[in-house]
Design a protein around this motif. Sequence first.
Motif, PDB file in Angstrom:
ATOM      1  N   UNK A 189      -1.647  -1.263  -3.794  1.00 19.02           N
ATOM      2  CA  UNK A 189      -2.768  -0.320  -3.797  1.00 19.02           C
ATOM      3  C   UNK A 189      -2.196   1.075  -3.598  1.00 19.02           C
ATOM      4  N   UNK A 190      -2.812   2.061  -4.240  1.00 22.10           N
ATOM      5  CA  UNK A 190      -2.380   3.456  -4.115  1.00 22.10           C
ATOM      6  C   UNK A 190      -3.411   4.239  -3.320  1.00 22.10           C
ATOM      7  N   UNK A 191      -2.940   4.985  -2.328  1.00 18.55           N
ATOM      8  CA  UNK A 191      -3.797   5.882  -1.556  1.00 18.55           C
ATOM      9  C   UNK A 191      -3.377   7.301  -1.923  1.00 18.55           C
ATOM     10  N   UNK A 197       0.853  -1.186   0.000  1.00 18.73           N
ATOM     11  CA  UNK A 197       0.000   0.000   0.000  1.00 18.73           C
ATOM     12  C   UNK A 197       0.895   1.244   0.000  1.00 18.73           C
ATOM     13  N   UNK A 198       0.774   2.042  -1.060  1.00 18.57           N
ATOM     14  CA  UNK A 198       1.606   3.234  -1.235  1.00 18.57           C
ATOM     15  C   UNK A 198       0.747   4.472  -1.066  1.00 18.57           C
ATOM     16  N   UNK A 199       1.205   5.368  -0.204  1.00 20.41           N
ATOM     17  CA  UNK A 199       0.527   6.652   0.000  1.00 20.41           C
ATOM     18  C   UNK A 199       1.236   7.703  -0.829  1.00 20.41           C
ATOM     19  N   UNK A 200       0.500   8.443  -1.620  1.00 22.02           N
ATOM     20  CA  UNK A 200       1.064   9.571  -2.361  1.00 22.02           C
ATOM     21  C   UNK A 200       0.315  10.832  -1.938  1.00 22.02           C
ATOM     22  N   UNK A 239       4.035  18.033  -7.385  1.00 19.43           N
ATOM     23  CA  UNK A 239       3.331  16.890  -6.802  1.00 19.43           C
ATOM     24  C   UNK A 239       2.815  15.948  -7.887  1.00 19.43           C
ATOM     25  N   UNK A 240       2.597  16.460  -9.087  1.00 18.34           N
ATOM     26  CA  UNK A 240       2.202  15.590 -10.196  1.00 18.34           C
ATOM     27  C   UNK A 240       3.312  14.600 -10.525  1.00 18.34           C
ATOM     28  N   UNK A 241       4.561  15.038 -10.361  1.00 21.28           N
ATOM     29  CA  UNK A 241       5.695  14.133 -10.564  1.00 21.28           C
ATOM     30  C   UNK A 241       5.655  13.006  -9.526  1.00 21.28           C
ATOM     31  N   UNK A 270       6.204  11.544  -1.875  1.00 16.94           N
ATOM     32  CA  UNK A 270       5.790  12.943  -1.794  1.00 16.94           C
ATOM     33  C   UNK A 270       6.830  13.846  -2.441  1.00 16.94           C
ATOM     34  N   UNK A 271       6.400  15.029  -2.783  1.00 12.11           N
ATOM     35  CA  UNK A 271       7.291  16.008  -3.397  1.00 12.11           C
ATOM     36  C   UNK A 271       7.965  16.836  -2.319  1.00 12.11           C
ATOM     37  N   UNK A 272       9.168  17.285  -2.638  1.00  8.56           N
ATOM     38  CA  UNK A 272       9.789  18.282  -1.763  1.00  8.56           C
ATOM     39  C   UNK A 272       9.033  19.585  -2.027  1.00  8.56           C
ATOM     40  N   UNK A 273       9.108  20.491  -1.109  1.00  5.28           N
ATOM     41  CA  UNK A 273       8.343  21.732  -1.265  1.00  5.28           C
ATOM     42  C   UNK A 273       9.054  22.767  -2.105  1.00  5.28           C
TER      43      UNK A 273
END
Length: 147
Positions: A32-34, A4-7, A15-17, A115-118
């Motif tokens: 599964x993607x969350x 289970x991967x959280x994005x 964040x689209x990347x 997650x993306x860096x800010x």
Amino acid sequence: MYQRILVTTDGSKLSQKAVSTAISLAGLCGAELIALKVVPRYPQTYFEGGIALAGEDIKQVEKAWSDAAQKVVDAVKKTAESKKVTSKAVVVRSDVVSDAVLATIKKHSCDLVVMASHGRKGIKRLLLGSETQHVLTHASIPVLVLK
């Protein structure tokens, strides 16, 4: 490998990347993607930076934010499912993004966060802190950060 991967997403280009990478990784692993979008609560007082609004107006603002967030995660879910990746779209209301991410990891038993860096640099990074950094240091699972 991963079940289970959280994005996390805010709908931005960066964040689209992260979303694209997470979908690909979930497809490769059969995971599964969350998809998570955290929505802030409306500031209630002048000291929190808000304008004094009637309670009903605040509810409308928060609903608009939640509806917009739902569209973002629904789009991620639709893209994932078009690539045969099982997914869930999750919107959480919280003033602290990193705490919401950590709580979602536990709630959905995730074993990877993407997650993306800010992208903040210099004094802004020092003053504002980093939600990504907080997740990196407090998560008990691997965190993949994309720049």
